[in-house]
Design a protein around this motif. Structure first.
Motif, PDB file in Angstrom:
ATOM      1  N   PRO A  41      10.055  26.542  25.032  1.00  0.00           N
ATOM      2  CA  PRO A  41       9.146  27.465  25.711  1.00  0.00           C
ATOM      3  C   PRO A  41       7.930  26.742  26.286  1.00  0.00           C
ATOM      4  O   PRO A  41       7.287  25.948  25.588  1.00  0.00           O
ATOM      5  N   GLY A  42       7.650  26.985  27.548  1.00  0.00           N
ATOM      6  CA  GLY A  42       6.495  26.389  28.185  1.00  0.00           C
ATOM      7  C   GLY A  42       6.680  24.954  28.618  1.00  0.00           C
ATOM      8  O   GLY A  42       5.735  24.328  29.109  1.00  0.00           O
ATOM      9  N   LYS A  43       7.877  24.427  28.436  1.00  0.00           N
ATOM     10  CA  LYS A  43       8.140  23.035  28.802  1.00  0.00           C
ATOM     11  C   LYS A  43       9.256  22.955  29.823  1.00  0.00           C
ATOM     12  O   LYS A  43      10.062  23.876  29.968  1.00  0.00           O
ATOM     13  N   GLU A  44       9.302  21.827  30.520  1.00  0.00           N
ATOM     14  CA  GLU A  44      10.366  21.623  31.491  1.00  0.00           C
ATOM     15  C   GLU A  44      11.678  21.280  30.775  1.00  0.00           C
ATOM     16  O   GLU A  44      11.678  20.733  29.671  1.00  0.00           O
ATOM     17  N   ARG A  45      12.745  21.576  31.464  1.00  0.00           N
ATOM     18  CA  ARG A  45      14.051  21.199  30.932  1.00  0.00           C
ATOM     19  C   ARG A  45      14.171  19.680  30.909  1.00  0.00           C
ATOM     20  O   ARG A  45      13.704  18.995  31.837  1.00  0.00           O
ATOM     21  N   GLU A  46      14.765  19.155  29.860  1.00  0.00           N
ATOM     22  CA  GLU A  46      14.939  17.710  29.767  1.00  0.00           C
ATOM     23  C   GLU A  46      16.366  17.372  29.359  1.00  0.00           C
ATOM     24  O   GLU A  46      17.024  18.128  28.628  1.00  0.00           O
ATOM     25  N   SER A  91      13.218  21.644  18.553  1.00  0.00           N
ATOM     26  CA  SER A  91      13.448  23.076  18.740  1.00  0.00           C
ATOM     27  C   SER A  91      13.468  23.408  20.227  1.00  0.00           C
ATOM     28  O   SER A  91      12.529  23.072  20.956  1.00  0.00           O
ATOM     29  N   ALA A  92      14.528  24.070  20.662  1.00  0.00           N
ATOM     30  CA  ALA A  92      14.681  24.391  22.074  1.00  0.00           C
ATOM     31  C   ALA A  92      15.977  25.158  22.278  1.00  0.00           C
ATOM     32  O   ALA A  92      16.805  25.247  21.368  1.00  0.00           O
ATOM     33  N   MET A  93      16.139  25.673  23.490  1.00  0.00           N
ATOM     34  CA  MET A  93      17.435  26.188  23.901  1.00  0.00           C
ATOM     35  C   MET A  93      18.205  25.002  24.446  1.00  0.00           C
ATOM     36  O   MET A  93      17.715  24.280  25.331  1.00  0.00           O
ATOM     37  N   TYR A  94      19.387  24.812  23.937  1.00  0.00           N
ATOM     38  CA  TYR A  94      20.224  23.700  24.364  1.00  0.00           C
ATOM     39  C   TYR A  94      21.326  24.212  25.285  1.00  0.00           C
ATOM     40  O   TYR A  94      22.040  25.157  24.942  1.00  0.00           O
ATOM     41  N   TYR A  95      21.435  23.552  26.429  1.00  0.00           N
ATOM     42  CA  TYR A  95      22.399  23.948  27.435  1.00  0.00           C
ATOM     43  C   TYR A  95      23.432  22.856  27.660  1.00  0.00           C
ATOM     44  O   TYR A  95      23.090  21.676  27.759  1.00  0.00           O
ATOM     45  N   CYS A  96      24.668  23.291  27.779  1.00  0.00           N
ATOM     46  CA  CYS A  96      25.744  22.392  28.186  1.00  0.00           C
ATOM     47  C   CYS A  96      25.838  22.418  29.702  1.00  0.00           C
ATOM     48  O   CYS A  96      25.657  23.478  30.329  1.00  0.00           O
ATOM     49  N   ALA A  97      26.118  21.268  30.283  1.00  0.00           N
ATOM     50  CA  ALA A  97      26.210  21.187  31.732  1.00  0.00           C
ATOM     51  C   ALA A  97      27.311  20.222  32.130  1.00  0.00           C
ATOM     52  O   ALA A  97      27.635  19.292  31.374  1.00  0.00           O
ATOM     53  N   ALA A  98      27.859  20.434  33.297  1.00  0.00           N
ATOM     54  CA  ALA A  98      28.916  19.566  33.800  1.00  0.00           C
ATOM     55  C   ALA A  98      28.777  19.379  35.301  1.00  0.00           C
ATOM     56  O   ALA A  98      28.347  20.285  36.019  1.00  0.00           O
ATOM     57  N   ARG A  99      29.102  18.184  35.751  1.00  0.00           N
ATOM     58  CA  ARG A  99      29.181  17.939  37.192  1.00  0.00           C
ATOM     59  C   ARG A  99      30.599  18.212  37.651  1.00  0.00           C
ATOM     60  O   ARG A  99      31.535  18.294  36.863  1.00  0.00           O
TER      61      ARG A  99
END
Length: 126
Positions: A41-46, A91-99
């Protein structure tokens, strides 16, 4: 239609471990870059870590090196993120991503991925 579904998030004490899973469907699992990003929250995605399927080459953010391990199971079309020695700052929301299929992991930290999951929450209370 490509779908990425994450699982494995939760709340764990500092110093504990979690394993996140990302199940991919809707395309032929082939040479491509897949991985994990997070956003607090309040931070950029990394970026956290990515893996180039097929060859298995991995790349990690400095914050993840030595504590997190990304791996894949080609037979299950699944990518995992084993997280150890967790800290409150993880602590964060973790996202899976694919190209898209055939794309490398070059410049992965930019976060320019074609497909994204809905995310799974990781909480490490301080």
């Amino acid at each position: 239609q490509v779908q990425l579904v994450e699982s494995g998030g939760g709340s764990v004490q500092a110093g504990g471990s979690l394993r996140l899973s990302c199940a991919a469907s809707g395309y032929t699992y082939s040479r491509q870059c897949m991985g994990w990003f997070r956003q607090a929250p309040g931070k950029e995605r990394e970026g956290v870590a990515v893996i180039l399927s097929g060859g298995g080459r991995t790349y990690y953010a400095d914050s993840a090196k030595g504590r997190f391990t990304i791996s894949q199971d080609n037979a299950k079309n699944t990518v995992y993120l084993q997280m150890s020695s967790l800290k409150p700052e993880d602590s964060a929301m973790y996202y899976c991503a694919a190209r898209r299929v055939g794309a490398s992991c070059w410049g992965w930290e930019r976060g320019d991925f074609d497909y994204w999951g809905q995310g799974t929450q990781v909480t490490v209370p301080s």
